[in-house]
Design a protein around this motif. Structure first.
Motif, PDB file in Angstrom:
ATOM      1  N   LEU A 119       0.745  -1.197  -0.126  1.00 19.11           N
ATOM      2  CA  LEU A 119       0.069  -0.059   0.222  1.00 19.11           C
ATOM      3  C   LEU A 119       0.796   1.065   0.171  1.00 19.11           C
ATOM      4  CD1 LEU A 119      -3.081  -0.804   2.776  1.00 19.11           C
ATOM      5  CD2 LEU A 119      -3.162  -0.631  -0.373  1.00 19.11           C
ATOM      6  N   ALA A 120       1.798   1.299   1.153  1.00 19.26           N
ATOM      7  CA  ALA A 120       2.574   2.452   0.907  1.00 19.26           C
ATOM      8  C   ALA A 120       3.584   2.781  -0.432  1.00 19.26           C
ATOM      9  CB  ALA A 120       3.687   2.420   2.151  1.00 19.26           C
ATOM     10  N   GLU A 121       4.120   1.383  -1.098  1.00 20.57           N
ATOM     11  CA  GLU A 121       4.078   1.749  -2.406  1.00 20.57           C
ATOM     12  C   GLU A 121       3.407   2.576  -3.571  1.00 20.57           C
ATOM     13  OE1 GLU A 121       7.318   1.348  -4.006  1.00 20.57           O
ATOM     14  OE2 GLU A 121       8.634   0.664  -2.215  1.00 20.57           O
ATOM     15  N   MET A 122       1.897   1.389  -3.222  1.00 19.59           N
ATOM     16  CA  MET A 122       0.936   2.706  -4.080  1.00 19.59           C
ATOM     17  C   MET A 122       1.034   3.452  -4.567  1.00 19.59           C
ATOM     18  SD  MET A 122      -2.793   0.999  -4.909  1.00 19.59           S
ATOM     19  CE  MET A 122      -1.821  -1.535  -5.558  1.00 19.59           C
ATOM     20  N   LEU A 123       0.995   4.548  -2.914  1.00 20.48           N
ATOM     21  CA  LEU A 123       1.119   5.711  -2.797  1.00 20.48           C
ATOM     22  C   LEU A 123       2.009   7.272  -3.986  1.00 20.48           C
ATOM     23  CD1 LEU A 123      -0.228   5.821   1.150  1.00 20.48           C
ATOM     24  CD2 LEU A 123      -1.636   5.876  -1.501  1.00 20.48           C
ATOM     25  N   ARG A 145       0.744  -5.250  -9.487  1.00 22.31           N
ATOM     26  CA  ARG A 145       1.420  -6.054  -9.722  1.00 22.31           C
ATOM     27  C   ARG A 145       1.044  -7.317  -9.508  1.00 22.31           C
ATOM     28  NH1 ARG A 145       7.391  -8.856 -10.642  1.00 22.31           N
ATOM     29  NH2 ARG A 145       7.167  -9.833 -12.237  1.00 22.31           N
ATOM     30  N   GLN A 146       0.263  -8.297 -10.315  1.00 25.09           N
ATOM     31  CA  GLN A 146      -1.176  -8.614  -9.580  1.00 25.09           C
ATOM     32  C   GLN A 146       0.480  -9.790 -10.010  1.00 25.09           C
ATOM     33  OE1 GLN A 146      -4.555  -9.847 -10.903  1.00 25.09           O
ATOM     34  NE2 GLN A 146      -4.630  -7.184 -10.711  1.00 25.09           N
ATOM     35  N   ILE A 147       0.773 -11.921  -8.653  1.00 19.93           N
ATOM     36  CA  ILE A 147       1.795 -12.391  -9.060  1.00 19.93           C
ATOM     37  C   ILE A 147       1.078 -13.440  -9.111  1.00 19.93           C
ATOM     38  CG2 ILE A 147       3.330 -13.889  -8.018  1.00 19.93           C
ATOM     39  CD1 ILE A 147       4.399 -10.649  -6.836  1.00 19.93           C
ATOM     40  N   LEU A 184      -4.821  -2.856 -16.691  1.00 16.84           N
ATOM     41  CA  LEU A 184      -5.786  -2.778 -15.466  1.00 16.84           C
ATOM     42  C   LEU A 184      -6.531  -3.545 -15.148  1.00 16.84           C
ATOM     43  CD1 LEU A 184      -7.302   0.957 -18.299  1.00 16.84           C
ATOM     44  CD2 LEU A 184      -5.490   1.160 -16.745  1.00 16.84           C
ATOM     45  N   SER A 185      -6.461  -2.768 -14.115  1.00 16.20           N
ATOM     46  CA  SER A 185      -7.051  -4.234 -13.055  1.00 16.20           C
ATOM     47  C   SER A 185      -7.634  -3.747 -11.695  1.00 16.20           C
ATOM     48  CB  SER A 185      -6.252  -4.785 -13.144  1.00 16.20           C
ATOM     49  OG  SER A 185      -7.078  -6.225 -11.455  1.00 16.20           O
ATOM     50  N   ASN A 186      -8.801  -3.801 -10.614  1.00 19.42           N
ATOM     51  CA  ASN A 186      -9.058  -3.530  -9.368  1.00 19.42           C
ATOM     52  C   ASN A 186      -8.859  -4.405  -8.698  1.00 19.42           C
ATOM     53  OD1 ASN A 186     -11.119  -1.400 -10.304  1.00 19.42           O
ATOM     54  ND2 ASN A 186     -13.048  -2.728 -10.503  1.00 19.42           N
ATOM     55  N   ALA A 187      -8.024  -5.274  -8.839  1.00 24.05           N
ATOM     56  CA  ALA A 187      -7.540  -6.712  -7.929  1.00 24.05           C
ATOM     57  C   ALA A 187      -6.209  -6.037  -7.275  1.00 24.05           C
ATOM     58  CB  ALA A 187      -7.590  -7.830  -8.864  1.00 24.05           C
ATOM     59  N   CYS A 188      -5.523  -5.022  -7.487  1.00 24.61           N
ATOM     60  CA  CYS A 188      -4.558  -3.941  -6.694  1.00 24.61           C
ATOM     61  C   CYS A 188      -4.263  -2.326  -7.930  1.00 24.61           C
ATOM     62  CB  CYS A 188      -3.259  -4.983  -6.864  1.00 24.61           C
ATOM     63  SG  CYS A 188      -2.084  -4.262  -6.435  1.00 24.61           S
ATOM     64  N   ALA A 189      -5.194  -1.535  -6.553  1.00 20.60           N
ATOM     65  CA  ALA A 189      -5.683  -0.486  -8.005  1.00 20.60           C
ATOM     66  C   ALA A 189      -5.858   0.598  -6.546  1.00 20.60           C
ATOM     67  CB  ALA A 189      -6.390  -0.353  -8.445  1.00 20.60           C
ATOM     68  N   ALA A 211       4.530  -2.073  -6.162  1.00 20.81           N
ATOM     69  CA  ALA A 211       2.977  -2.754  -4.799  1.00 20.81           C
ATOM     70  C   ALA A 211       1.892  -4.132  -6.050  1.00 20.81           C
ATOM     71  CB  ALA A 211       1.813  -0.956  -5.413  1.00 20.81           C
ATOM     72  N   ARG A 212       2.891  -5.079  -5.075  1.00 18.69           N
ATOM     73  CA  ARG A 212       2.547  -5.926  -5.988  1.00 18.69           C
ATOM     74  C   ARG A 212       1.052  -6.904  -4.759  1.00 18.69           C
ATOM     75  NH1 ARG A 212       8.228  -8.410  -5.392  1.00 18.69           N
ATOM     76  NH2 ARG A 212       7.820  -8.345  -3.150  1.00 18.69           N
ATOM     77  N   VAL A 213       0.436  -7.812  -5.729  1.00 19.85           N
ATOM     78  CA  VAL A 213      -0.950  -8.557  -4.837  1.00 19.85           C
ATOM     79  C   VAL A 213      -0.636 -10.228  -5.303  1.00 19.85           C
ATOM     80  CG1 VAL A 213      -1.800  -7.311  -3.700  1.00 19.85           C
ATOM     81  CG2 VAL A 213      -2.128  -8.580  -5.740  1.00 19.85           C
ATOM     82  N   PHE A 214       0.250 -11.668  -4.931  1.00 22.81           N
ATOM     83  CA  PHE A 214      -1.126 -12.720  -4.829  1.00 22.81           C
ATOM     84  C   PHE A 214      -2.172 -12.562  -5.465  1.00 22.81           C
ATOM     85  CE2 PHE A 214       2.782 -13.663  -2.663  1.00 22.81           C
ATOM     86  CZ  PHE A 214       3.641 -14.274  -3.783  1.00 22.81           C
TER      87      PHE A 214
END
Length: 200
Positions: A1-5, A19-21, A56-61, A102-105
């Motif tokens: 979350l900090a990276e996304m800001l 990024r989605q992994i 583009l994706s709501n999964a990590c935005a 900014a990453r998520v699985f």
């Protein structure tokens, strides 16, 4: 979350996607899609940017609140609502960032019915965005492209052998159901009643 800001330090930035992994048990198409779309390089779209389109994706935005309140999501959109929203924002001179730090699985593990409906909703959204009509030819073209993508992924993408086998085994039924859903979609009342059956 900090990276996304981080990109929001620029006041013209309206949205940031991370990024989605793929999870270790992700289906082969999902693994290939995430690896292909979400790379290591930061990208931006908007005024002065070289990229016309970014993942583009709501999964990590994250969206800037002021822009969200000014231009809320279209609640009638059946799928790919973030695409339509971001296209609207870009035409108004705002910027969009893909920020891989900014990453998520994240992976979809859809049933055959849900996968088909998701593919069809994305197909319809892309047709609307490109101002093209939904036709039988377009549906056939999309289902053939779906088959080509699956076979290519099974050959070229690193993944579990069982995932490739399952992907090929499901393909004929997925293509048939995609064609059925395309026919159903011509009648809006049928589409509304059939959606819960597929979206399980």
């Amino acid at each position: 979350l900090a990276e996304m800001l981080v990109p929001f330090n620029d006041p013209t930035v309206a949205v940031v996607y991370g990024r989605q992994i793929p999870q270790i048990n992700a289906p082969i198409d999902e693994r290939a899609r995430l690896i292909r779309r979400f790379g290591d390089e930061a990208l931006s779209s908007g005024p002065g940017a070289s990229q016309k389109r970014i993942p583009l994706s709501n999964a990590c935005a994250a969206l800037r609140r002021e822009r969200w309140e000014e231009f809320p999501y279209d609640e009638t959109c059946e799928g790919g609502e973030e695409w339509a929203w971001t296209e609207n924002i870009l035409t108004r001179g705002y910027r969009c960032w893909y920020w891989p730090k900014a990453r998520v699985f994240h992976s979809h593990h859809d049933s055959i019915r849900r996968f088909v409906w998701r593919e069809w909703e994305l197909h319809e959204t892309l047709l609307v965005a490109s101002r093209k009509r939904s036709t039988l030819f377009a549906a056939v073209h999309r289902s053939l492209a779906m088959a080509k993508r699956r076979v290519s992924n099974c050959i070229f993408v690193r993944g579990e052998l069982w995932a490739k086998f399952v992907g090929l085994l499901r393909l004929p039924l997925e293509m048939f159901l995609f064609f059925v859903v395309s026919l159903i979609s011509k009648n809006r009342s049928w589409r509304a009643s059939m959606r819960p059956m597929f979206w399980q």
